[in-house]
Write an enzyme that holds these catalytic residues in place. Structure first.
Site, PDB file in Angstrom:
ATOM      1  N   GLN A  69       0.832  -1.199   0.000  1.00  0.00           N
ATOM      2  CA  GLN A  69       0.000   0.000   0.000  1.00  0.00           C
ATOM      3  C   GLN A  69       0.875   1.261   0.000  1.00  0.00           C
ATOM      4  OE1 GLN A  69      -3.389   0.307  -0.166  1.00  0.00           O
ATOM      5  NE2 GLN A  69      -3.712  -1.887  -0.391  1.00  0.00           N
ATOM      6  N   ILE A  70       0.508   2.233   0.819  1.00  0.00           N
ATOM      7  CA  ILE A  70       1.212   3.520   0.824  1.00  0.00           C
ATOM      8  C   ILE A  70       2.243   3.561   1.943  1.00  0.00           C
ATOM      9  CG2 ILE A  70      -0.429   4.707   2.360  1.00  0.00           C
ATOM     10  CD1 ILE A  70      -0.109   7.173   0.439  1.00  0.00           C
ATOM     11  N   THR A  71       3.368   4.177   1.660  1.00  0.00           N
ATOM     12  CA  THR A  71       4.358   4.430   2.707  1.00  0.00           C
ATOM     13  C   THR A  71       5.002   5.795   2.460  1.00  0.00           C
ATOM     14  OG1 THR A  71       6.116   3.435   4.040  1.00  0.00           O
ATOM     15  CG2 THR A  71       6.413   3.369   1.653  1.00  0.00           C
ATOM     16  N   ALA A 133       9.912  -1.007   6.824  1.00  0.00           N
ATOM     17  CA  ALA A 133       8.925  -1.393   5.818  1.00  0.00           C
ATOM     18  C   ALA A 133       9.641  -2.047   4.643  1.00  0.00           C
ATOM     19  CB  ALA A 133       8.165  -0.156   5.336  1.00  0.00           C
ATOM     20  N   LEU A 134       8.919  -2.903   3.916  1.00  0.00           N
ATOM     21  CA  LEU A 134       9.543  -3.509   2.751  1.00  0.00           C
ATOM     22  C   LEU A 134       8.523  -3.764   1.655  1.00  0.00           C
ATOM     23  CD1 LEU A 134       8.896  -6.849   3.115  1.00  0.00           C
ATOM     24  CD2 LEU A 134      10.574  -6.500   4.890  1.00  0.00           C
ATOM     25  N   GLY A 135       9.036  -3.799   0.439  1.00  0.00           N
ATOM     26  CA  GLY A 135       8.207  -4.053  -0.731  1.00  0.00           C
ATOM     27  C   GLY A 135       9.107  -4.440  -1.887  1.00  0.00           C
ATOM     28  N   LEU A 147      13.854  -2.307   1.111  1.00  0.00           N
ATOM     29  CA  LEU A 147      13.382  -2.028   2.467  1.00  0.00           C
ATOM     30  C   LEU A 147      13.800  -0.643   2.928  1.00  0.00           C
ATOM     31  CD1 LEU A 147      16.035  -2.479   4.535  1.00  0.00           C
ATOM     32  CD2 LEU A 147      15.614  -4.834   3.865  1.00  0.00           C
ATOM     33  N   ALA A 148      13.062  -0.148   3.925  1.00  0.00           N
ATOM     34  CA  ALA A 148      13.331   1.173   4.492  1.00  0.00           C
ATOM     35  C   ALA A 148      13.329   1.051   6.008  1.00  0.00           C
ATOM     36  CB  ALA A 148      12.267   2.165   4.046  1.00  0.00           C
ATOM     37  N   CYS A 164       1.238   1.614   5.245  1.00  0.00           N
ATOM     38  CA  CYS A 164       1.101   0.288   4.633  1.00  0.00           C
ATOM     39  C   CYS A 164      -0.340  -0.199   4.650  1.00  0.00           C
ATOM     40  CB  CYS A 164       2.040  -0.714   5.307  1.00  0.00           C
ATOM     41  SG  CYS A 164       3.772  -0.178   5.246  1.00  0.00           S
TER      42      CYS A 164
END
Length: 198
Positions: A69-71, A133-135, A147-148, A164
């Site tokens: 989703q959004i980050t 977070a990761l995507g 990742l962040a 997210c």
């Protein structure tokens, strides 16, 4: 594994460069990790729903091709982009996600911070608050994005989104537990963890 430190890098050109790198890869192209920070930006994944952006705070929104989703990305957050040939490394997406999460968990443990996974919500959490977070995007057996880790940043922009896609999700950062830590220190530790696990 080639590690590139890009410093403060605009989001969209970096994303386009990842796509280009992945499209041009040959079977023997070395894998790379790109480390950077981004100017303030919200990124909305492929399945991203616009309603998770709660209000306009003047931060640009970029629709991108990773999952999720959004980050929010901003200065003070270390972003590690993993440009990997998954097939060559014998990695599944699920296996890679697990290793990425473990790299963050072990990095934080090294600083005395107890972090964990949260069932059904990819990423890494400290006392229920999201710190990492990761995507990913996988194309032709190779991946990009990554990742962040929130290190020492302004967390206020997260209040303008459902991080997210989770309403009311709290966020935190490493500097709240390790005062004075820098993005550079965290980035170096992250690379060490990723190289061990990949």
């Amino acid at each position: 594994m080639i590690v590139r430190r890009l410093g403060l890098a605009e989001y969209e050109p970096t994303w386009r460069a990842m796509q280009d790198f992945t499209a041009r890869r040959a079977p023997d192209t070395p894998d790379e990790i790109w480390l950077c920070e981004h100017p303030p930006v919200f990124t909305l994944g492929l399945a991203g729903k616009a309603e998770h952006l709660l209000r306009d705070i003047g931060v640009p929104v970029v629709k991108i091709d990773r999952g999720g989703q959004i980050t929010y990305h901003g200065p003070g957050q270390v972003v590690a982009y993993l440009l990997l040939d998954l097939k060559r490394r014998g990695l599944t997406v699920k296996g890679l996600v697990n290793r990425m999460e473990q790299a963050l968990i072990d990095l934080l443990a090294g600083h005395g911070v107890a972090a964990a996974r949260l069932a059904g919500a990819p990423g890494v959490y400290v006392a229920g608050a999201k710190i990492g977070a990761l995507g990913l995007k996988v194309k032709n057996g190779c991946c990009y994005h990554g990742l962040a880790l929130n290190v020492a940043m302004d967390l206020v922009p997260f209040e303008a989104i459902n991080p997210c896609g989770y309403e009311g999700m709290a966020v935190t950062q490493l500097a709240d537990f390790v005062p004075g830590i820098t993005v550079e220190q965290a980035a170096t530790a992250l690379v060490e963890q990723l190289e061990m696990k990949l």
